[in-house]
Each structure stands twice: as structure tokens, then as C-alpha cells.
Design an enzyme around this catalytic site. Structure first.
Site, PDB file in Angstrom:
ATOM      1  N   GLN A  81      -7.524   2.951  -5.341  1.00 54.82           N
ATOM      2  CA  GLN A  81      -7.026   3.254  -6.342  1.00 54.82           C
ATOM      3  C   GLN A  81      -7.250   2.328  -7.853  1.00 54.82           C
ATOM      4  O   GLN A  81      -8.134   1.466  -6.819  1.00 54.82           O
ATOM      5  CB  GLN A  81      -5.645   2.526  -6.168  1.00 54.82           C
ATOM      6  CG  GLN A  81      -4.472   3.948  -4.748  1.00 54.82           C
ATOM      7  CD  GLN A  81      -2.805   3.056  -5.770  1.00 54.82           C
ATOM      8  OE1 GLN A  81      -2.520   3.066  -4.810  1.00 54.82           O
ATOM      9  NE2 GLN A  81      -2.459   3.177  -6.915  1.00 54.82           N
ATOM     10  N   HIS A  82      -7.012   2.095  -8.579  1.00 53.28           N
ATOM     11  CA  HIS A  82      -7.646   1.134  -9.651  1.00 53.28           C
ATOM     12  C   HIS A  82      -8.865   1.437 -10.006  1.00 53.28           C
ATOM     13  O   HIS A  82      -9.116   0.669 -10.781  1.00 53.28           O
ATOM     14  CB  HIS A  82      -6.617  -0.157  -9.113  1.00 53.28           C
ATOM     15  CG  HIS A  82      -5.235   0.124  -8.731  1.00 53.28           C
ATOM     16  ND1 HIS A  82      -4.508  -0.043  -9.548  1.00 53.28           N
ATOM     17  CD2 HIS A  82      -5.224  -0.452  -7.488  1.00 53.28           C
ATOM     18  CE1 HIS A  82      -3.061  -0.655  -8.953  1.00 53.28           C
ATOM     19  NE2 HIS A  82      -3.699  -1.053  -7.551  1.00 53.28           N
ATOM     20  N   ASP A 239      -5.150   6.460  -3.039  1.00 53.67           N
ATOM     21  CA  ASP A 239      -5.120   6.965  -0.851  1.00 53.67           C
ATOM     22  C   ASP A 239      -3.169   6.003  -0.656  1.00 53.67           C
ATOM     23  O   ASP A 239      -2.668   7.026   0.576  1.00 53.67           O
ATOM     24  CB  ASP A 239      -5.969   5.989  -0.538  1.00 53.67           C
ATOM     25  CG  ASP A 239      -5.996   3.877  -1.182  1.00 53.67           C
ATOM     26  OD1 ASP A 239      -5.062   4.025  -2.169  1.00 53.67           O
ATOM     27  OD2 ASP A 239      -6.664   3.422  -0.866  1.00 53.67           O
TER      28      ASP A 239
HETATM   29  O1  5SP Z   1      -5.235  -1.453  -4.273  1.00 56.35           O
HETATM   30  C1  5SP Z   1      -4.134  -1.199  -3.286  1.00 56.35           C
HETATM   31  C2  5SP Z   1      -3.784  -0.440  -4.139  1.00 56.35           C
HETATM   32  O2  5SP Z   1      -2.666  -0.537  -5.403  1.00 56.35           O
HETATM   33  C3  5SP Z   1      -5.174  -0.598  -2.884  1.00 56.35           C
HETATM   34  O3  5SP Z   1      -4.598  -0.454  -1.520  1.00 56.35           O
HETATM   35  C4  5SP Z   1      -6.523   0.727  -2.775  1.00 56.35           C
HETATM   36  O4  5SP Z   1      -5.710   1.477  -2.767  1.00 56.35           O
HETATM   37  C5  5SP Z   1      -7.920   0.470  -1.711  1.00 56.35           C
HETATM   38  O5  5SP Z   1      -7.119   0.901  -0.726  1.00 56.35           O
HETATM   39  P1  5SP Z   1      -7.833   0.631   0.446  1.00 56.35           P
HETATM   40  O6  5SP Z   1      -9.291   1.375   0.355  1.00 56.35           O
HETATM   41  O7  5SP Z   1      -7.783  -0.894   1.197  1.00 56.35           O
HETATM   42  O8  5SP Z   1      -7.067   2.100   2.097  1.00 56.35           O
END
Ligand code: 5SP
Ligand code: ADP
Length: 479
Positions: A81-82, A239
């Protein structure tokens, strides 16, 4: 391996450390083929990756899937995300993507929260109080620190949108990932023009938000992936929302995900608005909500501590009062973007194995502290906690979560729940089903339940105490 019963679908997870692809039989949920290829993330002051590397990793992961990927009738891409992906008029990255765990925009986050009515107003408007992870703060940082790059930007995308667009030629996103930008209002389910104007971002640069169940596009010509032209493409999602789909999650069941990030979340039918900012009020990919708390330091941080100690990650020993806050990347929960790792309670007889156990405890503490906050008040506290992500394979992680939560813990056998959720979304396009219902039909959450043990309140309280006593140190920048 026997032939597939139904059409094949491809689900992708483009996460922080790697891209994973699954080819799945849409009838049964059987994983017919899989592939995985790594990414690199910059170290030092920021955390960045080149989006073109995600595309190359996707190609490599699909190549590992062999001929099965060529037969896919639909595909969907979920991902981290983000991240701020800035593209020029030709669709090429203007600069590397700033990732969710890049904390350089902490000052912009604070300023934006103050300028637009404070934490409560942000929570009511967007569902979340934006911290440095949120895309809006990264764009504000770029405008301030790299105005030439901002001026050269003709399109702004999230990581999974970048890949979807290269497949379809159309700029799309979904409500789940849009809700992590900070410029999507959960109250109106639309882009918030006042917030966009405040950070100087033209809404025309943003992708169209595709509705749940709607086709994002079809695979176009002129790419190097093994998909046929015209293959259906679903919109994908962030994700965590993808894993919620992949588990067929219903309200009341909490999930704890152990990857680069640690996350704890549940599906809710009520729109979240936590003014403390601990819980992000994300949308899910179906039309409900996904209240979620996230830490920046989880498996990578604990693996780093193990490496520093020269230990295998499973070589833990029961602790005796030593506290290790493994905030190697700064931290988001608790909101300490400038923090570094902190050790307290070291004695002559402290063993390396105890230090390692303290790192696991420190990583899990904040996630479990937020567990009750993401669940609705009427949720059954005895429902097993679903443990997913790469860390869920580790015995030390499983036992730490079990001991510090006092809950039963269920570990699904399916390894790649984000990619499975994306595959369920792709299958839903073919059958018209709700993707979560597809995942339930596939029985993806199946796995052993570890019975509850007595909750280790003393350790939880000790860590809370160290956090509070060390507040000034943890707010200080150490680099
Ligand atoms: O920033 C967040 C949720 O807000 C994280 O969960 C990212 O989405 C990254 O996820 P992973 O790569 O660690 O699964
Ligand atoms: N058997 C295992 N035991 C404990 N941790 C593991 C195991 N296998 C993988 N991991 C951890 O999983 C992490 C990757 O998890 P993953 O969910 O794929 O991360 P991300 O989605 O952030 O890329 C690695 O950092 C590694 O520490």
C-alpha cells in the site's frame, strides 16, 4: 499433476521484498503453478524502489509459472500500500517510488494534520489520521524537496496500479488502496478535492476508482508478459485488503500479518474513524471497511537482530526482563517516525537467545495492543487470530503471538494469501461471485489451530512501561 477443473486465473502480490504470482484453478482453488522474484529497497534516509523492477519481477515470477500462466482467463494484481509512483507523460517513472516505510514525510504529515482541522477532522473525513506512510504526505514532501520531479509528473499511481496500467493501458485503482492515500474521503467514497488542492495535486493525475466487481480493463498488446491480448484484468487492491479477500474474511475474525510490515486488522461493516491515529480506517475491496494498525518493524527487523547476534531466527530463549524495541526503521505504531532501536534491562546473565526473544516481543507488542481497537465491540474474543505473512511460518513468531495474545492462533496452510485474494478477485470477474465467497469456497483459511495459553501480561506491561519511560529518547532523531 492432474488437469485443472475450471478456468485458470492469475493472482499477484507485488509486496515490499518480492513479487509472487500464483496460477489458480478457479473451480477448486488449487494452486497449479507459482513463482517469486525479489525487489531491492534502498537503505539510508529513505525507502525507495524502482517501479520498473516490479514489472521485471512480475515477468520473472510468471516465467517460473511456465505454460499455465499463458492459459489464464483473468488476472489481478495486489500489492504493498501507500507507495508514491510518479510517472511522466510517457508513463515512465519520474523518480523511484517512495514506499510505505519511508518516514521522510513525517514533518509534512504533522503539518497537514494541523492545517486541515486536526486528527479528529481527518479521521472523520478520510477514515485515518495520515502519518508518514500515507501517499498524501509523500507527495507534499516531493513538492517541497523535489519540485522539478513533482512538476514533471503527469500521473500519480499506487504500486499495484502501476503494474495494472502497464497491462491494460488504463489508469485505474480500487477503493481499498485508494483509502490509504489520504486524498480519498471515506465519508464520500471519492477523491477529496480540498486535500488535493492543499498539496497542489491535480485530480486529473489520479487513476479512476473502479467499483468492486468491475473489470479494470483487458490485457493490451505490446508487453513481455505471457498473457493473451484481451485477458480480463481485475482492479487489484492493497495487500492487506487482498489478504482479507484471500481469507474470505468475515467481520469479527482478526488477522495478524507478519511481513516487512506487521499488520493487525478485521473486516467491519462500520466505517472507522479513530482520532488517535492508531487505527487506519481503510476500505476493504468489497464495500465494507478494514480498520488496521501497522508497524514498520516486523520480520526484517527481528531477522536483523538475529543476524547481529549471529543466531538462527528460531534460537530464542525465554526472557527474564530484558526489553528490546526493534524500531530500526522509525515506527508508525506507536507513532515514533524518528525512533531507533532501544534496549533496556541488559544484565551479565542475559543470553543472546533472550535478546532475540525480546526483539520478537517488542515487534508483536504494539500489534496486539491494537488488536481490540480493530475489532468491533461485539466481536467474540475467543475467535482464533489468523496468522499470515512470511513470519507466520516461524515457530518463534507463532509462539510469541500465542503467549502475548492469550488467544487461539490459526495458521492457514495457504502461504500466499495476498496473491490468493487477487486470484479470487480475478475468479470473481469470471463467475460473478463475491471474491470473499470464492475464497471460502476454496477453503483458503484452512490450517491448524494452536490452542490459547495464558496471556503473558507481565511482558506486555513491562514493554508498555519502557515505551512510556523512554518517550523522549524515542522521539529523538539518531541519524
Ligand atoms: O503500509 C502498510 C499498511 O498500511 C503495509 O502493510 C504495506 O502495505 C506493506 O506491506 P508488506 O509488503 O509488508 O506486506
Ligand atoms: N520460515 C520462516 N520463519 C520465519 N520467518 C520467515 C520464514 N519464511 C519467511 N520469513 C520471513 O518472511 C518475511 C517475508 O514475508 P512477506 O510476507 O513475504 O513480506 P513482504 O510481504 O513484506 O514482502 C521475511 O522478512 C522473512 O523474515
Amino acid at each position: 499433476m492432474s488437469a485443472a477443473e475450471g478456468p485458470l486465473v492469475v493472482g499477484v502480490d507485488t509486496s515490499t521484498q518480492s513479487t509472487k504470482a500464483l496460477v489458480v484453478d478457479a473451480s477448486t482453488g488449487r494452486v497449479v503453478a507459482s513463482g517469486q522474484a525479489p525487489h531491492t529497497v534502498s537503505s539510508g534516509a529513505g525507502r525507495e524502489s524502482d517501479p520498473r523492477q516490479w514489472w521485471d519481477a512480475l515477468g520473472e515470477a510468471l516465467r517460473q509459472c511456465g505454460d499455465a500462466a499463458r492459459e489464464a482467463a483473468a488476472v489481478s494484481i495486489g500489492g504493498q500500500q501507500h507507495g508514491l509512483v510518479t510517472l511522466d507523460a510517457q508513463g515512465e517513472p519520474v523518480r523511484p517510488a517512495m514506499l510505505w516505510n519511508d518516514v521522510r514525510s513525517a514533518a509534512q504529515a504533522r503539518r497537514l494534520v494541523d492545517e486541515l482541522g486536526g486528527p479528529k477532522a481527518w479521521a472523520e473525513r478520510t477514515g485515518s489520521v495520515p502519518g508518514a506512510s500515507f501517499t498524501v504526505t509523500k507527495w507534499a514532501w516531493l513538492m517541497e524537496h523535489e519540485p522539478e520531479a513533482a512538476a514533471a509528473t503527469a500521473a500519480v499511481r499506487l504500486p499495484h496500479d502501476y503494474l495494472t496500467e502497464r497491462l491494460t493501458g488504463e489508469g485505474t485503482t480500487d477503493r481499498g488502496d485508494a483509502s490509504g492515500t489520504g486524498w480519498w474521503a471515506s465519508a464520500t467514497e471519492d477523491y477529496d478535492e480540498e486535500i488535493l488542492s492543499r498539496v497542489g495535486l491535480d485530480p486529473a493525475l489520479l487513476p479512476r476508482v473502479v467499483r468492486p466487481g468491475e473489470v479494470a480493463g483487458t490485457v493490451r498488446d505490446g508487453h513481455d508478459l505471457p498473457f493473451a491480448k484481451g485477458t480480463l484484468v481485475a482492479c487489484g487492491t492493497g495487500d492487506n485488503a487482498a489478504a482479507a479477500l484471500g481469507l474470505g474474511l468475515r467481520p469479527g475474525t482478526p488477522v495478524l500479518s507478519l511481513g516487512t510490515s506487521g499488520t493487525v486488522y478485521a473486516v467491519s461493516t462500520r466505517r472507522p474513524a479513530d482520532p488517535t491515529g492508531t487505527v487506519a480506517g481503510f476500505a476493504d475491496a468489497r464495500g465494507d471497511w478494514l480498520p488496521l494498525a501497522c508497524t514498520l518493524n516486523c520480520t526484517l527487523a527481528v531477522d536483523r537482530v538475529a543476524a547481529l547476534l549471529g543466531l538462527d531466527r528460531e534460537a530464542v530463549e525465554p526472557g527474564t526482563g530484558v526489553t528490546l524495541l526493534p524500531y530500526l526503521d522509525g515506527e508508525r505504531t506507536p507513532a515514533l517516525p524518528h525512533a531507533s532501536g532501544l534496549l533496556h534491562g541488559l544484565r551479565h546473565d542475559t543470553t543472546p537467545g533472550q535478546l532475540l526473544q525480546a526483539a520478537y516481543d517488542g515487534a508483536v507488542h504494539a500489534l496486539l495492543g491494537a488488536l481490540d481497537l480493530v475489532l468491533d465491540e461485539d466481536a467474540d474474543r475467543d475467535t482464533p487470530l489468523l496468522l499470515i505473512g512470511g513470519g507466520a511460518r516461524g515457530t518463534a513468531w507463532q509462539q510469541t503471538v500465542r503467549r502475548l495474545s492469550g488467544r487461539p492462533v490459526q495458521v492457514p496452510e495457504a502461504k500466499e494469501l495476498v496473491a490468493l485474494g487477487a486470484a479470487a478477485q480475478a475468479a470473481g470477474l469470471l463467475t460473478g461471485e463475491d471474491p470473499a465467497a470464492v475464497a471460502r469456497r476454496w477453503d483458503t483459511a484452512r490450517g491448524p489451530v494452536l490452542e490459547s495459553v495464558e496471556r503473558d501480561e507481565a511482558t506486555m506491561e513491562r514493554i508498555t512501561g519502557v515505551l512510556s519511560d523512554a518517550a523522549a529518547l524515542l522521539e529523538r532523531e539518531s541519524r
